[in-house]
Design a protein around this motif. Sequence first.
Motif, mmCIF file in Angstrom:
data_model
loop_
_atom_site.group_PDB
_atom_site.id
_atom_site.type_symbol
_atom_site.label_atom_id
_atom_site.label_comp_id
_atom_site.label_asym_id
_atom_site.label_seq_id
_atom_site.Cartn_x
_atom_site.Cartn_y
_atom_site.Cartn_z
ATOM 1 N N GLY A 3 0.815 -1.201 0.000
ATOM 2 C CA GLY A 3 0.000 0.000 0.000
ATOM 3 C C GLY A 3 0.846 1.247 0.000
ATOM 4 O O GLY A 3 2.043 1.218 0.303
ATOM 5 N N GLN A 4 0.200 2.338 -0.353
ATOM 6 C CA GLN A 4 0.851 3.635 -0.312
ATOM 7 C C GLN A 4 -0.172 4.683 0.089
ATOM 8 O O GLN A 4 -1.351 4.584 -0.251
ATOM 9 C CB GLN A 4 1.468 3.998 -1.666
ATOM 10 N N LEU A 5 0.254 5.663 0.869
ATOM 11 C CA LEU A 5 -0.622 6.728 1.323
ATOM 12 C C LEU A 5 0.211 7.928 1.717
ATOM 13 O O LEU A 5 1.394 7.803 2.045
ATOM 14 C CB LEU A 5 -1.492 6.285 2.496
ATOM 15 N N THR A 6 -0.407 9.091 1.671
ATOM 16 C CA THR A 6 0.237 10.331 2.081
ATOM 17 C C THR A 6 -0.605 10.972 3.173
ATOM 18 O O THR A 6 -1.819 11.129 3.023
ATOM 19 C CB THR A 6 0.385 11.299 0.899
ATOM 20 N N ILE A 7 0.046 11.315 4.289
ATOM 21 C CA ILE A 7 -0.603 12.000 5.392
ATOM 22 C C ILE A 7 -0.248 13.476 5.299
ATOM 23 O O ILE A 7 0.927 13.829 5.160
ATOM 24 C CB ILE A 7 -0.150 11.439 6.756
ATOM 25 N N THR A 8 -1.260 14.340 5.368
ATOM 26 C CA THR A 8 -1.032 15.775 5.283
ATOM 27 C C THR A 8 -1.279 16.426 6.640
ATOM 28 O O THR A 8 -2.142 15.994 7.406
ATOM 29 C CB THR A 8 -1.947 16.418 4.234
ATOM 30 N N TYR A 9 -0.523 17.479 6.932
ATOM 31 C CA TYR A 9 -0.622 18.157 8.224
ATOM 32 C C TYR A 9 -0.139 19.598 8.061
ATOM 33 O O TYR A 9 0.434 19.970 7.022
ATOM 34 C CB TYR A 9 0.223 17.424 9.277
ATOM 35 N N ASN A 10 -0.333 20.402 9.085
ATOM 36 C CA ASN A 10 0.100 21.796 9.085
ATOM 37 C C ASN A 10 1.573 21.852 9.483
ATOM 38 O O ASN A 10 1.919 21.575 10.629
ATOM 39 C CB ASN A 10 -0.752 22.619 10.055
ATOM 40 N N GLN A 11 2.423 22.233 8.552
ATOM 41 C CA GLN A 11 3.854 22.245 8.816
ATOM 42 C C GLN A 11 4.257 23.325 9.818
ATOM 43 O O GLN A 11 5.374 23.276 10.355
ATOM 44 C CB GLN A 11 4.625 22.453 7.519
ATOM 45 N N ASN A 12 3.386 24.291 10.068
ATOM 46 C CA ASN A 12 3.687 25.301 11.073
ATOM 47 C C ASN A 12 3.475 24.787 12.492
ATOM 48 O O ASN A 12 3.933 25.406 13.454
ATOM 49 C CB ASN A 12 2.824 26.547 10.851
ATOM 50 N N LEU A 13 2.758 23.663 12.609
ATOM 51 C CA LEU A 13 2.480 23.089 13.925
ATOM 52 C C LEU A 13 3.184 21.761 14.153
ATOM 53 O O LEU A 13 3.522 21.428 15.294
ATOM 54 C CB LEU A 13 0.971 22.885 14.100
ATOM 55 N N TRP A 14 3.412 21.002 13.090
ATOM 56 C CA TRP A 14 3.925 19.641 13.232
ATOM 57 C C TRP A 14 5.045 19.366 12.232
ATOM 58 O O TRP A 14 5.071 19.943 11.145
ATOM 59 C CB TRP A 14 2.825 18.604 13.005
ATOM 60 N N THR A 15 5.918 18.433 12.615
ATOM 61 C CA THR A 15 6.943 17.917 11.712
ATOM 62 C C THR A 15 6.938 16.395 11.806
ATOM 63 O O THR A 15 7.075 15.842 12.903
ATOM 64 C CB THR A 15 8.342 18.444 12.073
#
Length: 259
Positions: free
Chosen positions: A117-129
């Motif tokens: 499988g493959q997937l991409t998780i998106t997040y706010n780079q100003n809050l998380w790394t």
Amino acid sequence: ATITVQVPPFITVSPNTALITRGETQQFTVSGGTGPYTWTTTNSSVGTITNTGLLTGVGPGIAKVISTDSQNVIDTSGNVEVRGLKLSVRDTSRFQGQTLDLPIYTTDVTGLGITSGQLTITYNQNLWTATQVIQSGTLIASSGAPEFSVRSGQIAISFAGTSALSGSGILLYVRLQATNSTSGSSSIGFQGILFNQDLLANTVSGNASVTLLPPLTVSPGGSQTLVKGGSLQFAVLGGTAPYTWSVSNPLLATVSSLG
């Protein structure tokens, strides 16, 4: 004489299209015509439907819903897509500077034959790394070590193994580091999900919050003077116990675990 052209009888199935996950249900209704109505689907391996119009997703694929009234008037819906699984994240929060091992949940994957499988998780780079993908204690624990790459506000993950996944629960963890400089709430979402090169998944996004650290006040404040061998008791207000004490120069003084 008069010749009248009448509108032929018709019925309308609603909703016209739907997107559900295997095991989920979707209620269909019909307007017009004369009851009772008969319900069928074009592919029973994708979805089955009751005599009240309740569709249940059986397996991945596309089918259509057909309703027939007592006068043999028929209407067919548009495409109803059933996907094999659903990925989700739950709302959570951490204080500034803390680490979050974010669980990626999945519905039951038994019988789907998923080995990769493959997937991409998106997040706010100003809050998380994003820093790491953890497979220990997850459904992909027996797969090979997952590959991942971190881009601006995204972590792309892929995995592969020889045994098909089974069960439901935590597919994997994504380790996120909370910022030290700001706070707030942001959405954690999904992109580019594909299993076995041909299986799509539904998704449910969540929110991940970075919370301001509570202020601490050490007393007595300001400058203090001690002579060698003397002691001074410090106390702290605010925050969450237990507290850890230290001094900036241990060559000049030491502090106990009680301040």
